[in-house]
Motif scaffolding. Structure first.
Motif, short mmCIF file in Angstrom:
data_model
loop_
_atom_site.label_atom_id
_atom_site.label_comp_id
_atom_site.label_asym_id
_atom_site.label_seq_id
_atom_site.Cartn_x
_atom_site.Cartn_y
_atom_site.Cartn_z
N HIS A 2 0.84 -1.19 0.00
CA HIS A 2 0.00 0.00 0.00
C HIS A 2 0.88 1.25 0.00
CE1 HIS A 2 -3.59 -2.39 0.80
NE2 HIS A 2 -2.88 -3.04 1.72
N LEU A 3 0.62 2.14 -0.94
CA LEU A 3 1.37 3.39 -1.00
C LEU A 3 0.93 4.36 0.09
CD1 LEU A 3 1.45 4.02 -4.86
CD2 LEU A 3 3.27 3.10 -3.42
N SER A 4 -0.31 4.22 0.55
CA SER A 4 -0.84 5.13 1.56
C SER A 4 -1.86 4.38 2.41
CB SER A 4 -1.50 6.33 0.87
OG SER A 4 -2.25 7.09 1.79
N PRO A 5 -1.97 4.72 3.71
CA PRO A 5 -3.01 4.09 4.54
C PRO A 5 -4.42 4.45 4.08
CG PRO A 5 -1.87 5.85 5.73
CD PRO A 5 -1.09 5.59 4.49
N ASP A 6 -4.55 5.46 3.22
CA ASP A 6 -5.86 5.78 2.66
C ASP A 6 -6.42 4.62 1.85
OD1 ASP A 6 -5.73 8.27 3.78
OD2 ASP A 6 -5.04 9.28 1.96
N GLN A 7 -5.56 3.77 1.32
CA GLN A 7 -5.99 2.67 0.47
C GLN A 7 -6.51 1.47 1.25
OE1 GLN A 7 -2.41 1.97 -1.78
NE2 GLN A 7 -2.90 3.52 -3.31
N ILE A 8 -6.28 1.46 2.57
CA ILE A 8 -6.73 0.34 3.41
C ILE A 8 -8.11 0.70 3.96
CG2 ILE A 8 -6.18 -1.11 5.38
CD1 ILE A 8 -3.26 -0.29 5.07
N PHE A 15 -20.47 6.92 -0.19
CA PHE A 15 -19.28 7.76 -0.25
C PHE A 15 -18.57 7.85 1.11
CE2 PHE A 15 -22.74 10.51 0.99
CZ PHE A 15 -22.18 11.31 1.98
N LEU A 16 -19.19 7.27 2.14
CA LEU A 16 -18.58 7.27 3.47
C LEU A 16 -17.58 6.12 3.58
CD1 LEU A 16 -21.71 7.94 5.72
CD2 LEU A 16 -19.95 9.58 5.02
N LYS A 17 -16.35 6.46 3.95
CA LYS A 17 -15.30 5.46 4.03
C LYS A 17 -14.58 5.57 5.37
CE LYS A 17 -14.40 5.48 -0.95
NZ LYS A 17 -13.37 5.67 -2.02
N LEU A 18 -14.25 4.42 5.92
CA LEU A 18 -13.44 4.37 7.14
C LEU A 18 -12.14 3.65 6.78
CD1 LEU A 18 -13.36 4.97 10.20
CD2 LEU A 18 -14.22 2.66 10.58
N ASN A 19 -11.08 4.44 6.58
CA ASN A 19 -9.81 3.85 6.17
C ASN A 19 -8.81 3.85 7.32
OD1 ASN A 19 -8.84 6.52 6.30
ND2 ASN A 19 -9.28 6.86 4.13
N ALA A 20 -7.64 3.32 7.04
CA ALA A 20 -6.62 3.19 8.09
C ALA A 20 -6.14 4.54 8.58
CB ALA A 20 -5.44 2.37 7.56
N THR A 21 -6.13 5.54 7.71
CA THR A 21 -5.69 6.88 8.12
C THR A 21 -6.57 7.42 9.24
OG1 THR A 21 -4.89 7.35 5.89
CG2 THR A 21 -5.25 9.23 7.34
N ILE A 22 -7.89 7.30 9.07
CA ILE A 22 -8.83 7.80 10.08
C ILE A 22 -8.72 6.98 11.36
CG2 ILE A 22 -11.26 8.18 10.60
CD1 ILE A 22 -11.73 8.60 7.62
N GLY A 100 1.45 -4.17 12.15
CA GLY A 100 0.09 -3.85 11.74
C GLY A 100 -0.26 -2.38 11.83
N PHE A 101 0.61 -1.59 12.44
CA PHE A 101 0.31 -0.16 12.58
C PHE A 101 0.63 0.57 11.28
CE2 PHE A 101 1.51 4.21 13.55
CZ PHE A 101 0.45 4.63 14.32
N GLU A 102 -0.30 1.40 10.84
CA GLU A 102 -0.11 2.23 9.65
C GLU A 102 -0.03 3.69 10.08
OE1 GLU A 102 0.30 1.31 6.56
OE2 GLU A 102 -0.03 -0.84 6.83
N PRO A 103 1.15 4.32 10.01
CA PRO A 103 1.27 5.71 10.48
C PRO A 103 0.41 6.64 9.63
CG PRO A 103 3.25 5.01 9.32
CD PRO A 103 2.43 3.80 9.49
N PRO A 104 -0.46 7.43 10.26
CA PRO A 104 -1.29 8.37 9.50
C PRO A 104 -0.49 9.39 8.71
CG PRO A 104 -2.09 8.13 11.75
CD PRO A 104 -0.77 7.45 11.68
N THR A 105 0.73 9.68 9.16
CA THR A 105 1.58 10.64 8.45
C THR A 105 2.07 10.09 7.12
OG1 THR A 105 3.36 9.86 9.91
CG2 THR A 105 2.36 11.98 10.43
N GLY A 106 1.80 8.81 6.84
CA GLY A 106 2.10 8.26 5.53
C GLY A 106 1.06 8.63 4.50
N SER A 107 0.03 9.37 4.92
CA SER A 107 -1.02 9.85 4.03
C SER A 107 -0.86 11.35 3.82
CB SER A 107 -2.40 9.54 4.61
OG SER A 107 -3.41 10.25 3.92
#
Length: 232
Positions: A2-8, A15-22, A100-107
């Motif tokens: 994954h290039l960004s946690p937004d993709q998880i 249109f409502l999405k709950l991704n890894a960034t949030i 398993g942690f996806e840093p939000p700053t990767g988005s």
């Protein structure tokens, strides 16, 4: 990969999405809030203090001194905002060692939001310190011709803050992911430690730059009073 946690995506409805960034952004906020509540619920001013209170005092004093060294004479006024920025980004970096942690700053959305916080905070602190009209007049110095250039400077440095933090955090995660597929033993561990160090450095750089921008916005032209006797 994954290039960004937004993709998880964990959940989606229209249109409502709950991704890894949030999810991980709110997780870090929850950790900071609960941690501060637990540490500060039994503060002591005596000699006997808890280990966590000592850690908290070291962090607060260090951040306070850094703010003062940059040029803000009353660091306590900016401690809440700048300290929260630093701790949030630093905790994102520390979380990279957790599986398993996806840093939000990767988005880019997260880093853009942090940069926008600085963009809003700078004029607010500047207006609070100098007053509305005096702060707005600073955009026309030294001449009115500089007005559009000063505005462009405000926007461009905000964009630079976002892109710099995003680029450094994402590149570290990408390198680790690539090395995991090639050599899944020694090198990923070394790169994880290097990424952790880089993340802390980026948190410090973001904090210092935000402090510099606020210091520039809150600086006032102080002219010394000249007495009649000094003019003779």
């Amino acid at each position: 990969m994954h290039l960004s946690p937004d993709q998880i995506l964990y959940w989606q409805m229209g249109f409502l999405k709950l991704n890894a960034t949030i999810v991980f952004t709110w997780l870090i906020i929850l950790v900071l809030v609960l941690g501060s509540m637990l540490i500060t619920r039994k503060l002591s001013s005596g000699i006997q203090r808890s280990r966590w209170q000592n850690v908290l005092e070291v962090v607060v004093i260090t951040i306070n001194k850094q703010i003062e060294e940059v040029g803000l004479s009353q660091p306590h006024k900016y401690l809440g905002f700048l300290g929260s920025l630093f701790l949030f980004i630093a905790l994102c970096a520390l979380g990279t060692v957790v599986p398993g942690f996806e840093p939000p700053t990767g988005s880019l959305s997260t880093t853009a939001a942090l940069a926008l916080c600085v963009l809003v905070a700078v004029p607010l602190f500047g207006i609070q310190e100098q007053g509305l009209w005096r702060y707005l007049a600073s955009y026309t110095k030294p001449t009115i011709i500089m007005l559009p250039f000063n505005i462009i400077s405000e926007v461009s440095r905000t964009l630079a803050l976002a892109v710099r933090l995003f680029g450094n955090m994402m590149s570290g995660a990408m390198i680790i992911a690539i090395l995991l597929t090639i050599t899944p033993f020694l090198f990923p561990v070394v790169m994880t430690l290097l990424g952790l160090l880089t993340g802390i450095v980026q948190a410090y750089i973001f904090f210092v730059l935000a402090t510099v921008y606020i210091a520039a916005a809150t600086s006032t032209q102080k002219t010394a009073a000249v007495t009649p006797s000094e003019t003779l």
